[in-house]
Write a protein that holds these residues in place. Structure first.
Motif, PDB file in Angstrom:
ATOM      1  N   ASP A  43      40.127  36.412  43.513  1.00  0.00           N
ATOM      2  CA  ASP A  43      39.002  36.937  42.733  1.00  0.00           C
ATOM      3  C   ASP A  43      38.331  35.828  41.905  1.00  0.00           C
ATOM      4  O   ASP A  43      37.098  35.718  41.881  1.00  0.00           O
ATOM      5  CB  ASP A  43      39.511  38.067  41.823  1.00  0.00           C
ATOM      6  CG  ASP A  43      38.387  38.886  41.223  1.00  0.00           C
ATOM      7  OD1 ASP A  43      37.402  39.170  41.946  1.00  0.00           O
ATOM      8  OD2 ASP A  43      38.473  39.242  40.033  1.00  0.00           O
ATOM      9  N   ASP A  99      34.922  36.339  29.758  1.00  0.00           N
ATOM     10  CA  ASP A  99      35.456  37.679  30.051  1.00  0.00           C
ATOM     11  C   ASP A  99      36.960  37.755  29.768  1.00  0.00           C
ATOM     12  O   ASP A  99      37.463  38.780  29.306  1.00  0.00           O
ATOM     13  CB  ASP A  99      35.192  38.047  31.516  1.00  0.00           C
ATOM     14  CG  ASP A  99      33.713  38.330  31.775  1.00  0.00           C
ATOM     15  OD1 ASP A  99      32.969  38.527  30.788  1.00  0.00           O
ATOM     16  OD2 ASP A  99      33.308  38.352  32.951  1.00  0.00           O
ATOM     17  N   ASP A 116      41.950  50.190  46.389  1.00  0.00           N
ATOM     18  CA  ASP A 116      41.323  49.233  45.468  1.00  0.00           C
ATOM     19  C   ASP A 116      40.157  48.526  46.147  1.00  0.00           C
ATOM     20  O   ASP A 116      39.114  48.285  45.522  1.00  0.00           O
ATOM     21  CB  ASP A 116      42.327  48.159  45.026  1.00  0.00           C
ATOM     22  CG  ASP A 116      43.483  48.708  44.214  1.00  0.00           C
ATOM     23  OD1 ASP A 116      43.296  49.728  43.524  1.00  0.00           O
ATOM     24  OD2 ASP A 116      44.577  48.103  44.272  1.00  0.00           O
ATOM     25  N   ASN A 160      37.251  50.748  46.401  1.00  0.00           N
ATOM     26  CA  ASN A 160      36.633  50.928  45.079  1.00  0.00           C
ATOM     27  C   ASN A 160      36.044  49.645  44.515  1.00  0.00           C
ATOM     28  O   ASN A 160      35.564  49.638  43.382  1.00  0.00           O
ATOM     29  CB  ASN A 160      37.667  51.461  44.083  1.00  0.00           C
ATOM     30  CG  ASN A 160      38.104  52.873  44.404  1.00  0.00           C
ATOM     31  OD1 ASN A 160      37.401  53.601  45.102  1.00  0.00           O
ATOM     32  ND2 ASN A 160      39.274  53.250  43.917  1.00  0.00           N
ATOM     33  N   GLU A 161      36.136  48.549  45.280  1.00  0.00           N
ATOM     34  CA  GLU A 161      35.619  47.240  44.847  1.00  0.00           C
ATOM     35  C   GLU A 161      36.148  46.841  43.474  1.00  0.00           C
ATOM     36  O   GLU A 161      35.419  46.376  42.602  1.00  0.00           O
ATOM     37  CB  GLU A 161      34.080  47.234  44.860  1.00  0.00           C
ATOM     38  CG  GLU A 161      33.536  47.490  46.247  1.00  0.00           C
ATOM     39  CD  GLU A 161      32.025  47.363  46.330  1.00  0.00           C
ATOM     40  OE1 GLU A 161      31.355  47.312  45.271  1.00  0.00           O
ATOM     41  OE2 GLU A 161      31.513  47.310  47.454  1.00  0.00           O
ATOM     42  N   GLU A 162      37.456  47.010  43.299  1.00  0.00           N
ATOM     43  CA  GLU A 162      38.076  46.615  42.036  1.00  0.00           C
ATOM     44  C   GLU A 162      38.091  45.089  41.925  1.00  0.00           C
ATOM     45  O   GLU A 162      38.131  44.387  42.933  1.00  0.00           O
ATOM     46  CB  GLU A 162      39.527  47.120  41.976  1.00  0.00           C
ATOM     47  CG  GLU A 162      39.701  48.613  42.149  1.00  0.00           C
ATOM     48  CD  GLU A 162      39.329  49.432  40.910  1.00  0.00           C
ATOM     49  OE1 GLU A 162      38.836  48.858  39.909  1.00  0.00           O
ATOM     50  OE2 GLU A 162      39.519  50.656  40.957  1.00  0.00           O
ATOM     51  N   ASP A 163      38.054  44.596  40.711  1.00  0.00           N
ATOM     52  CA  ASP A 163      38.260  43.165  40.499  1.00  0.00           C
ATOM     53  C   ASP A 163      39.308  42.978  39.401  1.00  0.00           C
ATOM     54  O   ASP A 163      39.858  43.965  38.888  1.00  0.00           O
ATOM     55  CB  ASP A 163      36.943  42.428  40.190  1.00  0.00           C
ATOM     56  CG  ASP A 163      36.431  42.675  38.783  1.00  0.00           C
ATOM     57  OD1 ASP A 163      36.920  43.607  38.101  1.00  0.00           O
ATOM     58  OD2 ASP A 163      35.526  41.933  38.346  1.00  0.00           O
ATOM     59  N   PHE A 173      39.123  42.279  36.356  1.00  0.00           N
ATOM     60  CA  PHE A 173      38.827  42.876  35.054  1.00  0.00           C
ATOM     61  C   PHE A 173      38.883  44.398  35.096  1.00  0.00           C
ATOM     62  O   PHE A 173      39.395  45.020  34.162  1.00  0.00           O
ATOM     63  CB  PHE A 173      37.474  42.361  34.548  1.00  0.00           C
ATOM     64  CG  PHE A 173      37.507  40.876  34.316  1.00  0.00           C
ATOM     65  CD1 PHE A 173      38.107  40.358  33.171  1.00  0.00           C
ATOM     66  CD2 PHE A 173      37.019  39.986  35.262  1.00  0.00           C
ATOM     67  CE1 PHE A 173      38.197  38.983  32.968  1.00  0.00           C
ATOM     68  CE2 PHE A 173      37.099  38.608  35.070  1.00  0.00           C
ATOM     69  CZ  PHE A 173      37.687  38.103  33.916  1.00  0.00           C
ATOM     70  N   SER A 174      38.391  45.013  36.166  1.00  0.00           N
ATOM     71  CA  SER A 174      38.460  46.478  36.230  1.00  0.00           C
ATOM     72  C   SER A 174      39.925  46.939  36.305  1.00  0.00           C
ATOM     73  O   SER A 174      40.302  47.932  35.680  1.00  0.00           O
ATOM     74  CB  SER A 174      37.655  47.003  37.425  1.00  0.00           C
ATOM     75  OG  SER A 174      38.221  46.597  38.655  1.00  0.00           O
ATOM     76  N   LEU A 175      40.743  46.189  37.036  1.00  0.00           N
ATOM     77  CA  LEU A 175      42.161  46.566  37.142  1.00  0.00           C
ATOM     78  C   LEU A 175      42.885  46.378  35.808  1.00  0.00           C
ATOM     79  O   LEU A 175      43.723  47.197  35.419  1.00  0.00           O
ATOM     80  CB  LEU A 175      42.845  45.741  38.238  1.00  0.00           C
ATOM     81  CG  LEU A 175      42.362  46.042  39.669  1.00  0.00           C
ATOM     82  CD1 LEU A 175      42.915  45.009  40.650  1.00  0.00           C
ATOM     83  CD2 LEU A 175      42.757  47.446  40.102  1.00  0.00           C
ATOM     84  N   ARG A 202      41.518  46.584  32.907  1.00  0.00           N
ATOM     85  CA  ARG A 202      41.068  47.641  31.979  1.00  0.00           C
ATOM     86  C   ARG A 202      41.764  48.964  32.299  1.00  0.00           C
ATOM     87  O   ARG A 202      42.117  49.709  31.389  1.00  0.00           O
ATOM     88  CB  ARG A 202      39.544  47.778  32.009  1.00  0.00           C
ATOM     89  CG  ARG A 202      38.907  46.498  31.548  1.00  0.00           C
ATOM     90  CD  ARG A 202      37.567  46.580  30.876  1.00  0.00           C
ATOM     91  NE  ARG A 202      37.252  45.233  30.413  1.00  0.00           N
ATOM     92  CZ  ARG A 202      37.673  44.711  29.267  1.00  0.00           C
ATOM     93  NH1 ARG A 202      38.362  45.460  28.408  1.00  0.00           N
ATOM     94  NH2 ARG A 202      37.396  43.466  28.950  1.00  0.00           N
ATOM     95  N   ASN A 203      41.973  49.236  33.579  1.00  0.00           N
ATOM     96  CA  ASN A 203      42.789  50.411  33.933  1.00  0.00           C
ATOM     97  C   ASN A 203      44.194  50.281  33.338  1.00  0.00           C
ATOM     98  O   ASN A 203      44.767  51.255  32.850  1.00  0.00           O
ATOM     99  CB  ASN A 203      42.912  50.563  35.452  1.00  0.00           C
ATOM    100  CG  ASN A 203      41.603  50.954  36.108  1.00  0.00           C
ATOM    101  OD1 ASN A 203      40.663  51.390  35.434  1.00  0.00           O
ATOM    102  ND2 ASN A 203      41.521  50.770  37.415  1.00  0.00           N
TER     103      ASN A 203
END
Ligand SMILES: [Zn+2]
Length: 347
Positions: A52, A219, A324, A327-330, A332-334, A336-337
């Protein structure tokens, strides 16, 4: 070691035969090769955060792909011959290090003489020692059945020699915690190492790589702040996790992990260690067990039932699942989850 040498010799033989038989790259007319024409760098990576960050920092200059299949166990994965050939034909290979990739040495051997450069993403990053190693007192080799949904099955027929090779590996790296990417601050250093690698591969795009790195860094700083404010709001941040991947959260944010398995999900606990965990969980009234996206050790499942805890899912980010990807997770999104999950699980 002798095992590796011999095994590499036979892999090289297969490679030679493969190349002779099918005229190098007819078998994989992937997008990566098509884009070769507009002079993009081709970089292979291992763990998802490396993939990533390489994509984010490399931008339009780089095509990046992880060699790890979705949902696999990054601790036990072994590359196929075809993967070895692809890496040898690429421009760069970036891996985590700290013993995470037991096959790194084999790749280094196999790419010798090719025009591909290998980089270790954890270079110059201080790793923590693994403290909670109750599971490592006994042998680690009998299981091989920690697999459940989505597990990669290539490693199941491990020969005795392979077991020895693994033990050897364990011996060298067992006490350093390889999960550095889960610490947002160390992740800045990982991103910087990746930036430096890309500059070395393609100095013409140095300014772009630098600018993209600064964005990633900003970020990650924000993420670090969010971790800090979450844990500041908790009295006693403690959690039961299925494998000991979260030592860096403990060091930086004081989130204490009670790990059922060891540094690798296949290091299962002794009966005595398991009883201790059950005792601690009941005593402290811990009502959640945190499982992961890729590997679910059976012993963790039975412990969860034994203490009557609710299951939650934490993402160790080592690999994505198919979901994942959809859902196009990256990174940062992971993460935050993960913060949402921690908010629920921590007292
Ligand atoms: Zn792990």
């Amino acid at each position: 070691m002798t095992y590796k040498r011999r095994s590499m010799a036979s892999i090289m033989l297969i490679v030679v035969l493969l190349l002779a038989a099918c005229g190098s790259n007819e078998d994989s007319s992937t997008a990566m090769e098509n884009s070769n024409s507009d002079e993009k760098l081709i970089v292979y990576t291992t763990l998802f955060p490396i993939e990533d960050f390489t994509r984010k920092i490399g931008g339009d200059h780089v095509d990046v792909e992880s060699i790890l299949p979705p949902g696999s166990d990054a601790h036990t994965y072994e590359p196929t011959t075809k993967t070895m050939v692809s890496i040898a034909e690429a421009d760069g290979f970036i891996y985590n290090g700290l013993g995470m990739e037991s096959y790194a040495e084999a790749i280094a051997d196999s790419i010798e003489g090719n025009n591909v450069i290998m980089f270790e993403a954890s270079t110059r990053i201080e790793a923590i020692e693994h403290k909670d190693n109750h599971h490592e007192e006994q042998g680690t080799s009998e299981d091989g059945e920690h697999a459940e949904e989505g597990e990669h099955h290539d490693d199941h027929e491990a020969s005795e020699e392979e077991e020895h090779a693994k033990e050897d590996e364990h011996h060298h790296h067992g006490d350093k915690d390889p999960h550095v990417w889960l610490d947002p601050v160390r992740a800045i250093a990982i991103a910087e190492n990746i930036k430096n690698a890309l500059v070395e591969l393609h100095p013409e795009a140095k300014e772009d790589f630098e600018a993209n790195f600064q964005e990633v860094k900003a970020d990650l700083k924000k993420l670090d702040n969010d971790f800090e404010s979450l844990t500041d709001s908790k009295d006693k941040p403690e959690m039961i996790v299925s494998h000991a991947a979260y030592g860096y959260w403990e060091e930086r944010y004081g989130i204490h992990q009670i790990a059922i398995s060891g540094l690798s999900p296949s290091n299962e606990p002794s009966q005595k260690a398991l009883e201790e965990i059950i005792h601690t969980a009941k005593e402290k009234n811990l009502s959640y067990v945190l499982f992961e996206q890729n590997v679910t050790p059976k012993v963790a499942k039975s412990l969860q039932k034994e203490i009557g805890a609710e299951a939650l899912r934490l993402h160790n980010l080592s690999v994505l699942t198919d979901e994942d990807i959809a859902n196009e997770e990256d990174y940062f999104s992971l993460m935050r989850n993960n913060l949402d999950t921690l908010d629920k699980a921590l007292q």
